[in-house]
Motif scaffolding. Structure first.
Motif: not given
Length: 764
Positions: A465, A489-490, A493, A526
């Motif tokens: 991550t 992190n979202s 992505y 994740y």
């Protein structure tokens, strides 16, 4: 009527500049809130069919030809990048005549940095019109003088985010009708040449990428009310809605009286910081005045000393030149009102760039712009797309040597990165979403390298991550209970997902393969790091479970369907997202298939502001002022994400590929009895209208000629489906293979159609 150069002809503009930047010989023209008058008379023997005037100004200008207004507030706030300046291109041929012509320009130099403007440090005008048998070039033969009547009002001054000043106009000091052909220009001094086009401090000139403003003309207020005191009468003009306006007055007075003009968004709903007002000092006799610095609000207040006779009060609305082309209606009046308020809030936060709000800041925060651009694709005509293109070009145009990006931009007094907002902008909901709705591959190709450089600066840790990007302002959202590591992190992505799709569109096969592999390994890492069996959480995070984090996991595709029941429980119990992030919660619940729960939550959260009768716009936070976030403005378009979700998911309209060559119309009705939506796509008008009863579902879909449609009937136990009166599906089987569409998805029974109108009927 204005005659701007049409977008299709902009590339034909002659780039051979011959004019000079000019200012006053009495200079220097460096003081904040300086107003200059320019004048040039020229004799013309032949009027060309087309005469393109290229006009650049720091900061704004008003153009008059032969005494007639041609451009109302031209120029764009600087800049396309930290160094350069925009210019306008206007066809002035319709305003010229044979014989003597008078060109007059009023210039407003902001002279201050702001969250939406990079000051060059010096006022200047450049006017370059070259065509066969005609040459009008700004140089030292022009007249120029400072207009002493324009002054700066006293405290409270606008907060530091705004480059504009409070304008005070002292009519006792006015220069006269200097725009008129009959004016004796000898009273004005000669202009001073400051350098050729391209010279410092304005540097390279970039063609204005958006339309000139739409001028709705002077209008009467809906009503005027009077509130009196011993010394003054306050006349309150009610506007039909929150609008960008310039206030106008006609009065008869003795000299030296001060009239104060402001809006309710100055007096009461200012977002926690002083914004803009206007002041006027009367001369003796009858007089009229329009304050040219635009304000916004629901009401306009004129505080007028006793003894002044008011002849007329009105206002001019101006705004971004686009049509309110989209619409939405449903059987639920609440969501109709939500959609309309979202549309109004969106329009009032569009001008030189997307804005967070039109009063406290006027700043192009890039996370706000991501939501706003998405709304514009569903609410407005395609002319609005140019503002999204401008935003994205500016985002990359301000990229620093270390590859970092920041917002707001353009900005002269801010340079701090918000990693989550920037990742949102270069990713799936930003740059790629722009390409998906417009089909503009050239812009995608131009900006892709800068977006890639930025994402390459994010680092992956040993867990697979991201290394938390602790730079600038690690904001996440307004409010509490922000699980920042999961949120970042979202967003990363989603950025990689957008870059993957962009690489495929651009034929960058190596990049596409790299991003695809990264997405696979990242998703696994994740889920291993953040999914604890009941929610997505950073193991080190100790506060309440973040509903935003769950939403981004769903809309990004990081959360698979087996996790949806647990995530739904979180959405039913945790309410921490601001109105900005609530859009993603709303969307996630639709994607999960929990339509009725999504509508119930959105209605609960937005109910107080949607049902507030005093405002036609949506708020920054869940309340006003101290009850809101960040100062609590009452017009924040980031709150209008529900508009997008209602059109895209409830009514089901979405591009299946770039430029609406193939269009999805796949409504997700839940228990909503009826709903319809229409959008003005780049391919033409698309519409979807359904009626939903316990035994029957009907859907009318309109697909523009030249496009194809994939139309879906919700897979809810229907036994027969008719298309334009013909039975085409029965008990799980397609009867007309030409219309069959199977892609493995089980939420809808899908049909392929050509352009045209298609009526579906499904019965249980």
């Amino acid at each position: 009527m204005l005659f701007p150069v049409s977008p299709s002809r902009k590339k034909k503009i002659n780039p051979n500049w011959k004019a000079h930047w000019i200012g006053t010989a009495a200079g220097p023209d460096t003081a904040a809130n300086t107003w200059l008058a320019y004048r040039k008379q020229i004799s013309i023997t032949h009027i060309p069919a087309r005469a393109i005037a290229k006009i650049a100004a720091d900061s704004k200008y008003w153009l008059y030809i032969n005494g007639k207004m041609v451009v109302f507030e031209g120029g764009l706030k600087r800049g396309p990048n930290p160094n350069d300046t925009y210019y306008d291109a206007v066809n002035i041929a319709p305003y010229l005549k044979t014989g003597q012509n008078t060109i007059a320009v009023l210039l407003w130099y902001f002279g201050k940095q702001g969250f939406s403007h990079k000051s060059s440090g010096e006022a200047g005008l450049l006017f370059d019109c070259q065509s066969k048998d005609l040459s009008i070039l700004s140089d030292k033969t022009w007249k120029c003088t400072q207009l002493k009547a324009y002054q700066t009002a006293g405290d409270p001054k606008p907060n530091y985010r705004l480059p504009e000043s409070n304008i005070m106009y002292d009519a006792r000091l006015e220069t006269g009708d200097w725009q008129s052909p009959a004016y004796n220009g000898k009273a004005m001094g000669n202009a001073d040449e400051k350098g050729k086009a391209g010279s410092s401090p304005w540097n390279k000139l970039v063609l204005r990428p958006i339309p000139l403003w739409k001028d709705y003309g002077l209008k009467e207020y809906v009503n005027l009310k009077t509130s009196s005191s011993a010394t003054a009468d306050t006349l309150i003009g009610q506007l039909p809605y929150n609008a960008q306006i310039t206030p106008y007055l006609e009065v008869e007075a003795s000299a030296g009286n001060k009239i104060i003009i402001c809006t309710d968004n100055y007096l009461f709903n200012n977002g926690g910081e002083p914004n803009l007002r206007a002041e006027y000092i009367t001369k003796a006799g009858k007089q009229q005045y329009e304050s040219l610095g635009w304000l916004n609000g629901q009401k306009v207040y004129y505080i007028i000393p006793k003894g002044i006779k008011v002849i007329k009060l009105c206002y001019r609305e101006t705004g971004y030149d686009t049509r309110i082309a989209g619409n939405f209606t449903s059987s639920d009046p609440f969501f109709n009102k939500l959609w309309q308020k979202s549309q109004r809030t969106l329009y009032i936060t569009m001008r030189d760039g997307y804005m967070d709000c039109p009063d406290r800041e006027r700043a192009q925060w890039t996370g706000d712009a991501t939501n706003e651009s998405g709304e514009a694709f569903y609410a407005l005509s395609p002319s609005s797309h140019a503002l999204a293109k401008k935003w994205l070009h500016e985002l990359i145009g301000w990229q620093r040597p270390d590859s970092s990006l920041f917002a707001p931009m353009p900005a002269g007094n801010w340079n701090v990165e918000l990693p989550d907002q920037v990742a949102a902008s270069v990713g799936f909901y930003g740059l790629y979403n722009y390409y998906l709705h417009t089909g503009d591959k050239q812009t995608l190709a131009e900006l892709y390298p800068g977006a890639k450089r930025y994402l390459d600066s994010w680092k992956i840790n040993n867990n697979g991550t991201i290394v938390f990007r602790k730079v600038g302002w690690t904001w996440g959202d307004w409010g509490d209970n922000r699980d920042l590591l999961v949120l970042f992190n979202s967003w990363y992505y989603l950025a990689i997902k957008g870059m993957h799709q962009s690489a495929i569109a651009l034929g960058k096969t190596d990049d596409a393969a790299k991003y695809e592999a990264l997405m696979q390994t990242f998703k696994a890492a994740y889920n291993k790091q953040f999914w604890n069996g009941t929610a997505y959480r950073d193991p080190a995070y100790k506060d309440k479970t973040d509903d935003r984090a769950q939403a981004l996991a769903v809309v990004a595709g990081l959360a698979d369907a087996d996790k949806y029941p647990a995530i739904l429980k979180i959405f039913q119990t945790e309410e921490h997202a601001s109105p900005y992030m609530e859009k993603y919660v709303f969307e996630a619940m639709f994607k999960m298939g929990d339509v009725d729960e999504a509508l119930a939550r959105h209605k609960k959260r937005f109910g107080p502001m949607v049902n507030n009768p005093n405002f036609t716009t949506l708020f920054e936070g869940w309340g006003i002022g101290k009850e809101g976030f960040g100062g609590g403005t009452v017009n924040h378009a980031w709150s209008g994400g529900g508009l997008t979700v209602l059109s895209q998911y409830l009514c089901g309209i979405a591009p299946a590929n770039a430029g609406y060559k193939i269009i999805y119309i796949m409504p997700r009705p839940g228990s909503v009895r009826s709903a319809s939506a229409q959008i003005a796509s780049v391919a033409g008008t698309v519409s979807s209208a359904f009626a939903n009863t316990p035994g029957t579902f009907t859907l009318t879909a309109n697909v523009p000629a030249g496009s194809k449609g994939i139309v879906g009937i919700p897979n809810k136990g229907y036994k027969k489906i008719w298309l334009n009166g013909y039975l085409v599906w029965q008990r799980g089987n397609y009867l007309n293979i030409a219309n069959a569409f199977t892609d493995g998805g089980d939420t809808h029974i899908k049909f392929k159609v050509e352009g045209g109108k298609w009526d579906f009927k499904a019965v249980r």
